[in-house]
Design a protein around this motif. Structure first.
Motif, PDB file in Angstrom:
ATOM      1  N   ILE A 196      -7.341 -19.138   4.316  1.00 32.73           N
ATOM      2  CA  ILE A 196      -6.810 -18.184   5.296  1.00 32.73           C
ATOM      3  C   ILE A 196      -7.556 -16.865   5.116  1.00 32.73           C
ATOM      4  O   ILE A 196      -7.564 -16.295   4.025  1.00 32.73           O
ATOM      5  CB  ILE A 196      -5.293 -17.982   5.071  1.00 32.73           C
ATOM      6  N   LEU A 197      -8.192 -16.384   6.204  1.00 39.04           N
ATOM      7  CA  LEU A 197      -8.967 -15.140   6.155  1.00 39.04           C
ATOM      8  C   LEU A 197      -8.276 -14.125   7.067  1.00 39.04           C
ATOM      9  O   LEU A 197      -8.068 -14.403   8.250  1.00 39.04           O
ATOM     10  CB  LEU A 197     -10.399 -15.388   6.661  1.00 39.04           C
ATOM     11  N   LEU A 198      -7.942 -12.963   6.523  1.00 40.93           N
ATOM     12  CA  LEU A 198      -7.186 -11.986   7.314  1.00 40.93           C
ATOM     13  C   LEU A 198      -7.793 -10.593   7.167  1.00 40.93           C
ATOM     14  O   LEU A 198      -8.013 -10.114   6.046  1.00 40.93           O
ATOM     15  CB  LEU A 198      -5.729 -11.951   6.838  1.00 40.93           C
ATOM     16  N   ASP A 199      -8.019  -9.941   8.305  1.00 38.12           N
ATOM     17  CA  ASP A 199      -8.554  -8.580   8.296  1.00 38.12           C
ATOM     18  C   ASP A 199      -7.438  -7.601   8.635  1.00 38.12           C
ATOM     19  O   ASP A 199      -6.929  -7.600   9.764  1.00 38.12           O
ATOM     20  CB  ASP A 199      -9.685  -8.470   9.331  1.00 38.12           C
ATOM     21  N   GLU A 200      -7.043  -6.802   7.665  1.00 32.66           N
ATOM     22  CA  GLU A 200      -5.975  -5.817   7.821  1.00 32.66           C
ATOM     23  C   GLU A 200      -4.759  -6.398   8.553  1.00 32.66           C
ATOM     24  O   GLU A 200      -4.359  -5.909   9.615  1.00 32.66           O
ATOM     25  CB  GLU A 200      -6.498  -4.576   8.557  1.00 32.66           C
ATOM     26  N   PRO A 201      -4.161  -7.481   7.984  1.00 36.87           N
ATOM     27  CA  PRO A 201      -3.045  -8.131   8.682  1.00 36.87           C
ATOM     28  C   PRO A 201      -1.827  -7.231   8.819  1.00 36.87           C
ATOM     29  O   PRO A 201      -0.947  -7.494   9.628  1.00 36.87           O
ATOM     30  CB  PRO A 201      -2.736  -9.341   7.790  1.00 36.87           C
ATOM     31  N   GLU A 202      -1.783  -6.153   8.007  1.00 35.98           N
ATOM     32  CA  GLU A 202      -0.624  -5.242   8.030  1.00 35.98           C
ATOM     33  C   GLU A 202      -0.693  -4.249   9.175  1.00 35.98           C
ATOM     34  O   GLU A 202       0.262  -3.482   9.383  1.00 35.98           O
ATOM     35  CB  GLU A 202      -0.541  -4.469   6.704  1.00 35.98           C
ATOM     36  N   GLN A 203      -1.807  -4.247   9.940  1.00 36.30           N
ATOM     37  CA  GLN A 203      -1.968  -3.161  10.912  1.00 36.30           C
ATOM     38  C   GLN A 203      -0.840  -3.156  11.947  1.00 36.30           C
ATOM     39  O   GLN A 203      -0.409  -4.193  12.438  1.00 36.30           O
ATOM     40  CB  GLN A 203      -3.330  -3.217  11.601  1.00 36.30           C
ATOM     41  N   ARG A 204      -0.337  -1.983  12.226  1.00 37.70           N
ATOM     42  CA  ARG A 204       0.713  -1.717  13.217  1.00 37.70           C
ATOM     43  C   ARG A 204       2.093  -2.281  12.823  1.00 37.70           C
ATOM     44  O   ARG A 204       3.013  -2.266  13.633  1.00 37.70           O
ATOM     45  CB  ARG A 204       0.305  -2.219  14.609  1.00 37.70           C
ATOM     46  N   LEU A 205       2.226  -2.811  11.582  1.00 37.20           N
ATOM     47  CA  LEU A 205       3.536  -3.299  11.142  1.00 37.20           C
ATOM     48  C   LEU A 205       4.275  -2.202  10.378  1.00 37.20           C
ATOM     49  O   LEU A 205       3.654  -1.436   9.628  1.00 37.20           O
ATOM     50  CB  LEU A 205       3.379  -4.515  10.213  1.00 37.20           C
ATOM     51  N   ASP A 206       5.587  -2.138  10.577  1.00 38.29           N
ATOM     52  CA  ASP A 206       6.367  -1.171   9.803  1.00 38.29           C
ATOM     53  C   ASP A 206       6.492  -1.661   8.357  1.00 38.29           C
ATOM     54  O   ASP A 206       6.148  -2.809   8.044  1.00 38.29           O
ATOM     55  CB  ASP A 206       7.739  -0.935  10.455  1.00 38.29           C
ATOM     56  N   ALA A 207       6.974  -0.768   7.481  1.00 40.95           N
ATOM     57  CA  ALA A 207       6.971  -1.072   6.037  1.00 40.95           C
ATOM     58  C   ALA A 207       7.757  -2.344   5.716  1.00 40.95           C
ATOM     59  O   ALA A 207       7.330  -3.150   4.891  1.00 40.95           O
ATOM     60  CB  ALA A 207       7.532   0.120   5.261  1.00 40.95           C
ATOM     61  N   ASP A 208       8.907  -2.539   6.381  1.00 43.91           N
ATOM     62  CA  ASP A 208       9.699  -3.743   6.102  1.00 43.91           C
ATOM     63  C   ASP A 208       8.912  -5.000   6.470  1.00 43.91           C
ATOM     64  O   ASP A 208       8.937  -6.005   5.776  1.00 43.91           O
ATOM     65  CB  ASP A 208      11.009  -3.726   6.908  1.00 43.91           C
ATOM     66  N   ARG A 209       8.225  -4.921   7.621  1.00 44.15           N
ATOM     67  CA  ARG A 209       7.451  -6.095   8.080  1.00 44.15           C
ATOM     68  C   ARG A 209       6.256  -6.360   7.166  1.00 44.15           C
ATOM     69  O   ARG A 209       5.844  -7.507   7.013  1.00 44.15           O
ATOM     70  CB  ARG A 209       6.983  -5.892   9.518  1.00 44.15           C
ATOM     71  N   VAL A 210       5.698  -5.312   6.546  1.00 44.13           N
ATOM     72  CA  VAL A 210       4.612  -5.535   5.590  1.00 44.13           C
ATOM     73  C   VAL A 210       5.148  -6.357   4.408  1.00 44.13           C
ATOM     74  O   VAL A 210       4.482  -7.265   3.904  1.00 44.13           O
ATOM     75  CB  VAL A 210       3.981  -4.203   5.110  1.00 44.13           C
ATOM     76  N   GLY A 211       6.399  -6.081   4.015  1.00 42.46           N
ATOM     77  CA  GLY A 211       7.042  -6.866   2.953  1.00 42.46           C
ATOM     78  C   GLY A 211       7.211  -8.324   3.364  1.00 42.46           C
ATOM     79  O   GLY A 211       6.975  -9.248   2.573  1.00 42.46           O
ATOM     80  N   VAL A 212       7.627  -8.535   4.611  1.00 39.58           N
ATOM     81  CA  VAL A 212       7.803  -9.905   5.118  1.00 39.58           C
ATOM     82  C   VAL A 212       6.443 -10.620   5.125  1.00 39.58           C
ATOM     83  O   VAL A 212       6.323 -11.786   4.708  1.00 39.58           O
ATOM     84  CB  VAL A 212       8.398  -9.895   6.548  1.00 39.58           C
TER      85      VAL A 212
END
Ligand code: ATP
Length: 229
Positions: free
Chosen positions: A169-185
Motif C-alpha cells: 500500500i503506497l500513500l502520499d499524505e493520506p492525512e490531508q484535509r482530515l481532522d485530528a480525530d480522523r487522522v487517528g482513525v
C-alpha cells in the motif's frame, strides 16, 4: 568446519520492497536524491522530508509510474512497472486524487474497483463501506463524488484505495484535509492492514500519523543543484 559460501551466493532476503541507489529526473531536472532502503512484510515505512524533497516522486517510482534515473526499485520481487499486470496485482496506491466518475456513487466505485481485482460486488461494497464506517461517514456511500466536502473526498479516496486487496500500500499524505480525530482513525486502519501482513510506504507531514505507524523512517534530503557561474 562450515564451507565458505561462494561470493556470488545471494544472501536470503525477505524484503518486500528493495530500493537501491534510486534517483529520479524529470526532463533534465534532478528531483530525487539517491535513496536506498528495504521494507519487510508487515512494516510501514514512513517517508519524511521537507517540501520538495521527493516523497511523491519516490512513491511514483514505487508505483511504477516513473522510471528511476539510476538504481533499482523492486516491489514484491518485481521491478516497479505499472505496465506489468503481475506487479499491479500486488500494489494499491493513493498518490494524488483518484479519477472518479461524476455519475457513479461511492458504492458503485467500490463495486467497479472490486470487479477489476476479483472481488464480488458484495465484498467490494463491504470493504469500501467498512472504511467509510470507520471514519463515521458510512451514509456517504450513496453519494456522488461531487456531493462531498474536501475532507469527505479524501475519506472516499482512501476507502476506494483500500477496497481492493493488495500486499503493498503506497500513500502520499493520506492525512490531508482530515481532522485530528480522523487522522487517528486512519492510523488505526493502516495499522490493521499492516497487522494483516501488508507492507506500507506512507509519506506524511503528520507527526501523529507517523508515530502511530510501526516501521522504519526514511528521510529524504533535497537534491543539491549546482549552479554554473
Ligand atoms: N513535473 C515536474 N517537473 C519538474 N520538476 C518537478 C515536477 N514535479 C515535481 N518536481 C520537482 O521535484 C521535486 C520533488 O517533488 P515532490 O513532489 O516529489 O516532493 P515532496 O517531497 O512530495 O514535496 P511536498 O512535501 O511538498 O509534497 C521538487 O523539487 C519539485 O519541484
Amino acid at each position: 568446519m562450515a564451507k565458505k559460501k561462494p561470493a556470488s551466493t545471494p544472501e536470503p532476503d525477505d524484503a518486500v520492497i528493495q530500493v537501491r541507489g534510486v534517483t529520479a529526473v524529470i526532463g533534465e531536472t534532478p528531483v530525487l536524491a539517491k535513496v536506498s532502503f528495504k521494507a519487510r512484510e508487515g512494516q510501514a515505512v514512513k517517508l519524511l522530508g521537507a517540501n520538495g524533497a521527493g516523497k511523491t516522486t519516490l512513491l511514483r517510482v514505487l508505483a511504477g509510474t516513473l522510471k528511476p534515473a539510476t538504481g533499482t526499485a523492486l516491489v514484491g520481487g518485481y521491478p516497479a512497472d505499472e505496465k506489468d499486470p503481475s506487479f499491479r496485482a500486488l500494489v494499491t496506491a493513493l498518490i494524488g486524487p483518484p479519477p472518479l466518475a461524476h455519475n457513479l456513487t461511492l458504492s458503485e466505485h467500490f463495486a467497479l474497483m472490486g470487479l477489476s481485482w476479483g472481488l464480488s460486488t458484495e465484498e467490494a461494497i463491504g470493504r469500501g463501506g467498512r472504511v467509510l464506517d470507520a471514519f463515521g461517514v458510512g451514509a456517504l456511500a450513496s453519494r456522488f463524488p461531487h456531493e462531498l466536502s474536501s475532507g469527505q473526498q479524501q475519506m472516499a479516496a482512501l476507502a476506494l484505495t483500500l477496497t481492493r486487496p493488495a500486499d503493498i500500500i503506497l500513500l502520499d499524505e493520506p492525512e490531508q484535509r482530515l481532522d485530528a480525530d480522523r487522522v487517528g482513525v486512519l492510523a488505526a486502519l493502516l495499522e490493521e492492514e499492516r497487522d494483516d501482513g501488508a507492507t506500507l510506504v506512507v509519506a506524511s507531514h503528520s507527526v501523529a500519523l507517523r508515530e502511530a505507524l510501526t516501521g522504519p523512517t526514511v528521510t529524504l534530503t533535497e537534491v543539491r543543484t549546482s549552479h554554473a557561474d
